[in-house]
Design an enzyme around this catalytic site. Structure first.
Site, PDB file in Angstrom:
ATOM      1  N   CYS A 183      -4.347  10.541  -2.168  1.00 59.14           N
ATOM      2  CA  CYS A 183      -3.532   9.536  -1.453  1.00 59.14           C
ATOM      3  C   CYS A 183      -2.193   9.272  -2.118  1.00 59.14           C
ATOM      4  O   CYS A 183      -1.263   8.768  -1.490  1.00 59.14           O
ATOM      5  CB  CYS A 183      -4.274   8.207  -1.383  1.00 59.14           C
ATOM      6  SG  CYS A 183      -6.007   8.351  -1.004  1.00 59.14           S
ATOM      7  N   ASP A 228       0.812  -1.227   0.000  1.00 57.05           N
ATOM      8  CA  ASP A 228       0.000   0.000   0.000  1.00 57.05           C
ATOM      9  C   ASP A 228       0.839   1.268   0.000  1.00 57.05           C
ATOM     10  O   ASP A 228       0.309   2.373   0.148  1.00 57.05           O
ATOM     11  CB  ASP A 228      -0.919   0.014   1.238  1.00 57.05           C
ATOM     12  CG  ASP A 228      -2.120  -0.903   1.062  1.00 57.05           C
ATOM     13  OD1 ASP A 228      -2.913  -0.653   0.134  1.00 57.05           O
ATOM     14  OD2 ASP A 228      -2.247  -1.871   1.834  1.00 57.05           O
ATOM     15  N   HIS A 265     -11.130   7.116   5.456  1.00 60.09           N
ATOM     16  CA  HIS A 265     -10.395   8.300   5.898  1.00 60.09           C
ATOM     17  C   HIS A 265     -11.273   9.543   5.743  1.00 60.09           C
ATOM     18  O   HIS A 265     -12.186   9.551   4.918  1.00 60.09           O
ATOM     19  CB  HIS A 265      -9.144   8.505   5.022  1.00 60.09           C
ATOM     20  CG  HIS A 265      -8.049   7.520   5.250  1.00 60.09           C
ATOM     21  ND1 HIS A 265      -7.479   6.789   4.234  1.00 60.09           N
ATOM     22  CD2 HIS A 265      -7.391   7.160   6.381  1.00 60.09           C
ATOM     23  CE1 HIS A 265      -6.516   6.010   4.732  1.00 60.09           C
ATOM     24  NE2 HIS A 265      -6.445   6.213   6.028  1.00 60.09           N
ATOM     25  N   ARG A 274      -8.321   4.008  11.456  1.00 57.30           N
ATOM     26  CA  ARG A 274      -6.857   4.117  11.356  1.00 57.30           C
ATOM     27  C   ARG A 274      -6.272   5.158  12.317  1.00 57.30           C
ATOM     28  O   ARG A 274      -5.122   5.055  12.732  1.00 57.30           O
ATOM     29  CB  ARG A 274      -6.475   4.513   9.928  1.00 57.30           C
ATOM     30  CG  ARG A 274      -6.941   3.541   8.853  1.00 57.30           C
ATOM     31  CD  ARG A 274      -6.164   2.238   8.913  1.00 57.30           C
ATOM     32  NE  ARG A 274      -6.664   1.282   7.937  1.00 57.30           N
ATOM     33  CZ  ARG A 274      -6.283   1.266   6.665  1.00 57.30           C
ATOM     34  NH1 ARG A 274      -5.395   2.135   6.229  1.00 57.30           N
ATOM     35  NH2 ARG A 274      -6.781   0.363   5.843  1.00 57.30           N
TER      36      ARG A 274
HETATM   37  C1  CIR Z   1      -5.314   1.342   2.738  1.00 57.10           C
HETATM   38  O1  CIR Z   1      -6.291   0.662   3.048  1.00 57.10           O
HETATM   39  O2  CIR Z   1      -4.555   1.852   3.562  1.00 57.10           O
HETATM   40  C2  CIR Z   1      -5.008   1.530   1.271  1.00 57.10           C
HETATM   41  N1  CIR Z   1      -5.426   0.369   0.542  1.00 57.10           N
HETATM   42  C3  CIR Z   1      -5.719   2.758   0.757  1.00 57.10           C
HETATM   43  C4  CIR Z   1      -5.233   4.022   1.374  1.00 57.10           C
HETATM   44  C5  CIR Z   1      -5.886   5.216   0.814  1.00 57.10           C
HETATM   45  N2  CIR Z   1      -5.326   6.399   1.320  1.00 57.10           N
HETATM   46  C6  CIR Z   1      -6.028   7.497   1.598  1.00 57.10           C
HETATM   47  O3  CIR Z   1      -7.258   7.489   1.542  1.00 57.10           O
HETATM   48  N3  CIR Z   1      -5.351   8.553   2.024  1.00 57.10           N
END
Ligand code: CIR
Length: 240
Positions: A235, A47, A148, A118
């Protein structure tokens, strides 16, 4: 990245297509006037392309986060080294605090911090203390359904907030002009303002039209392979 975390039920990303889409993203940022540093891939962390989560870059300091997903936590080591060449002041979020910077939205001198699966209260509290030390303010937004905070809103500057779902009626955002994202286009709530242009994911024409209706130039980018991993346009980069 084909082994990245996901809740999207959209299947596994096509790696080669993802590489192409990433190149298009980099080019779009460049066309908006940004200087780009592309980091080396880190195959230990599927990731890690979602580099936004491991650091918060503010005008005064960078903060290396303590990512909340165990499989992502180790990503923080490499980013600290990279940021040293850009920042004099680097702070860190420490356990038991966890924080993904995808939960942090900057609006001028104020930072909204989502409390999510998270980012815990302790991580958000640590970040608020750090920001305050550098003359910046913050507020906390408990989330119920979203991965998020920025999965559901993006600040487009000039008091304009692109906003979806559970955040539409949130009192913390009352003072902003709302650009509302339809439930069917929720993924497009993560769009990205860069120097007056807004990058919008492909496939969400109502949202793009609404953004253009507010006077913004837009660039549409296909990021389908990143959507499969719950990741959006913001992201994929750290901007400062
Ligand atoms: C995760 O689950 O951490 C990654 N697959 C996706 C992260 C996405 N990031 C974000 O929204 N800032």
């Amino acid at each position: 990245m084909i082994d990245g975390l996901t809740s999207a039920s959209l299947g596994k990303p096509d790696f080669n297509l993802a590489i192409e889409q990433h190149a298009g993203y980099v080019e779009a940022l460049r066309s908006c006037g940004l200087e780009i540093e592309v980091l080396d891939p880190d195959p230990r962390f599927p990731d890690s392309t979602f580099v936004e989560d491991v650091a918060l870059c503010t005008p005064a300091c960078a903060i290396v986060t303590n990512p909340g997903a165990p499989s992502r936590n180790g990503e923080k080591k490499a980013i600290g080294k990279v940021l040293k060449s850009f920042y004099r002041h680097i702070e860190i979020i420490e356990s038991p605090g966890t924080l993904d910077a995808g939960d942090v939205m900057m609006a001028g001198n104020h930072f909204y911090i989502g409390i999510s699966g998270r980012t815990n209260e302790e991580g958000a509290a640590q970040l608020s203390v750090i920001l305050e030390r550098y003359g910046m303010s913050s507020s906390h937004i408990p989330l119920h359904r979203m991965l998020h905070l920025k999965s559901g809103c993006s600040y487009l500057e000039n008091n304009n907030l692109l906003v979806a779902a559970e955040l539409l009626t949130h009192p913390a955002f009352e003072a902003y002009h709302h650009i509302k994202v339809d439930p069917a286009e929720e993924y497009a709530a993560n769009s990205l303002w860069i120097n007056g242009t807004v990058l919008v994911p492909a496939g969400f024409p109502n949202t793009r039209n609404k953004i253009e209706g507010e006077g913004y130039r837009t660039i549409t980018l296909d990021v389908s392979e990143f959507q499969k991993l719950d990741g959006g346009l913001s992201c994929l980069s750290l901007r400062f």
